[in-house]
Design an enzyme around this catalytic site. Structure first.
Site, PDB file in Angstrom:
ATOM      1  N   LYS A  53       0.696  -1.098  -0.061  1.00  0.00           N
ATOM      2  CA  LYS A  53       0.103  -0.025   0.069  1.00  0.00           C
ATOM      3  C   LYS A  53       0.944   1.267  -0.146  1.00  0.00           C
ATOM      4  O   LYS A  53       0.441   2.269  -0.675  1.00  0.00           O
ATOM      5  CB  LYS A  53      -0.848  -0.080   1.043  1.00  0.00           C
ATOM      6  CG  LYS A  53      -2.015  -1.238   1.008  1.00  0.00           C
ATOM      7  CD  LYS A  53      -2.763  -1.399   2.495  1.00  0.00           C
ATOM      8  CE  LYS A  53      -3.685  -2.604   1.997  1.00  0.00           C
ATOM      9  NZ  LYS A  53      -4.421  -3.225   3.509  1.00  0.00           N
ATOM     10  N   GLN A  97      -4.204  -1.589   9.602  1.00  0.00           N
ATOM     11  CA  GLN A  97      -4.175  -3.008   9.008  1.00  0.00           C
ATOM     12  C   GLN A  97      -4.824  -4.066  10.010  1.00  0.00           C
ATOM     13  O   GLN A  97      -4.558  -4.195  11.253  1.00  0.00           O
ATOM     14  CB  GLN A  97      -2.642  -3.419   8.604  1.00  0.00           C
ATOM     15  CG  GLN A  97      -2.667  -4.778   7.775  1.00  0.00           C
ATOM     16  CD  GLN A  97      -3.196  -4.754   6.355  1.00  0.00           C
ATOM     17  OE1 GLN A  97      -3.256  -3.603   5.924  1.00  0.00           O
ATOM     18  NE2 GLN A  97      -3.566  -5.977   5.845  1.00  0.00           N
ATOM     19  N   ASP A 120     -10.947   2.641   3.980  1.00  0.00           N
ATOM     20  CA  ASP A 120     -11.047   1.266   4.048  1.00  0.00           C
ATOM     21  C   ASP A 120     -12.684   0.970   4.010  1.00  0.00           C
ATOM     22  O   ASP A 120     -12.938  -0.211   3.540  1.00  0.00           O
ATOM     23  CB  ASP A 120     -10.469   0.603   5.517  1.00  0.00           C
ATOM     24  CG  ASP A 120      -9.277  -0.504   4.957  1.00  0.00           C
ATOM     25  OD1 ASP A 120      -9.377  -0.974   3.870  1.00  0.00           O
ATOM     26  OD2 ASP A 120      -9.004  -0.775   6.101  1.00  0.00           O
TER      27      ASP A 120
HETATM   28  N1  GUN Z   1      -6.468  -7.216   6.276  1.00  0.00           N
HETATM   29  C1  GUN Z   1      -7.096  -7.979   5.245  1.00  0.00           C
HETATM   30  N2  GUN Z   1      -7.432  -7.145   4.302  1.00  0.00           N
HETATM   31  C2  GUN Z   1      -7.582  -5.864   4.918  1.00  0.00           C
HETATM   32  C3  GUN Z   1      -8.078  -4.810   4.192  1.00  0.00           C
HETATM   33  O1  GUN Z   1      -8.653  -4.736   3.142  1.00  0.00           O
HETATM   34  N3  GUN Z   1      -8.036  -3.593   5.168  1.00  0.00           N
HETATM   35  C4  GUN Z   1      -7.316  -3.655   6.206  1.00  0.00           C
HETATM   36  N4  GUN Z   1      -7.472  -2.559   7.133  1.00  0.00           N
HETATM   37  N5  GUN Z   1      -6.796  -4.660   6.908  1.00  0.00           N
HETATM   38  C5  GUN Z   1      -7.038  -5.793   6.088  1.00  0.00           C
END
Ligand code: GUN
Length: 294
Positions: A53, A97, A120
């Site tokens: 990211k 995350q 998100d």
């Molecule tokens: N963990 C696995 N997929 C995601 C996601 O799309 N966003 C976040 N914040 N954590 C994750």
């Protein structure tokens, strides 16, 4: 001919468009989209995701800050960090995350994120606005699916869309997006889950089938009708003695048998997967440019 929906290419197109839009936003309004990434603990998969990211931000000319903390951190300390980022004017999007260490409540942390920076799309305010059809941040994976459908010119209006799986991240939001009265949506939606006795009864009626059940290759060719459009959200690693690594990635769909009947299908890998980060970048741009009217 079955169309293979190339998520890698679509994601790359979106990122290229966003890089250009970000360049203009900076030149004309002096705003550089900024993403705050919070990584707690040493989960290797989470480390890879967060790095990807941050790398995407760099490629697109965005600003990003990664805050890394050990799993010893207290819940209060996490909430304080989130508050700090909420008030940072250089940060337009916040991503914590998941998963978090067990002693930290994910619900509390997600609720602490300013919904206007919740790129998100996990805050209940955004969930509610999504259901109500109001401007909001949609979760990135379902937003990516909608974008793939739109860009592949898949007819959705009045079609029967089947969603397998009711997760908060994929199943529930994609079902809610598919029936909205909007371009690339307006479908009749069925959502099925573990309590369904006869999954095939539902899948055979689908014009569009979204598989997000988390069971490898569970949707087989005999369970779909000719001409179905298949979106496979599953990412499962299974043993494969013929592969060098001894395993390979498969979706929730049995690709070989479903491909023969499908009009269009997303591969695994290279289908829905690459779209998630592209849409995170999209949401971060939307936050920075202020294009959502709250
Ligand atoms: N963990 C696995 N997929 C995601 C996601 O799309 N966003 C976040 N914040 N954590 C994750």
């Amino acid at each position: 001919m079955t169309l293979i929906i190339d998520g890698k290419q679509i994601a790359s197109d979106i990122k290229q468009e966003l890089a250009e839009k970000a360049r203009i936003l900076l030149a004309e309004r002096g705003i550089r989209p900024g993403l705050g990434l919070l990584l707690i603990g040493d989960n290797p998969a989470s480390q890879v995701y967060v790095r990807s990211k941050a790398k995407a931000c760099e490629e697109l000319g965005y600003h990003s800050v990664t805050i890394t903390k050990s799993s010893e951190i207290t819940e209060k300390e996490v909430l304080d960090i989130v508050q700090g980022v909420n008030h940072d004017p250089a940060i337009h999007g916040i991503l914590v995350q998941l998963p978090l260490p067990k002693h930290i409540s994910e619900q509390k942390v997600l609720l602490a994120i300013d919904p206007r920076k919740d790129v998100d799309g996990f805050h209940p305010m955004n969930t509610g606005r999504l259901v109500a059809g109001l401007p909001c941040f949609a979760p990135c994976t379902p937003a990516g699916i909608m974008e793939m459908i739109l860009r592949s010119k898949i007819e959705t209006k009045g079609k029967h869309a089947f969603v397998g799986g009711r997760s908060t991240i994929v199943g529930k939001p994609i079902a809610n997006m598919l029936y909205q009265k909007a371009e690339g949506a307006n479908a009749i939606v069925t959502i099925a889950h573990t309590a369904a006795h006869d999954l095939a009864f539902f899948t055979r009626q689908a014009d569009i089938l979204v598989a997000a059940v988390g069971v490898p290759q569970v949707i087989t060719g005999d369970m779909v009708k000719d001409g179905v459009v298949v979106i496979d959200v599953g990412i499962n690693r299974i043993a494969d003695a013929s592969a060098k690594s001894g395993s390979r990635l498969v979706g929730d769909v049995d690709y070989a048998s479903v491909f023969l009947k499908a009009r269009a299908i997303t591969p695994v890998p290279g289908g829905v997967g690459p779209m998630t980060i592209a849409m995170l970048m999209h949401n971060t741009y939307r936050s920075a440019s202020g294009e959502i009217s709250w």
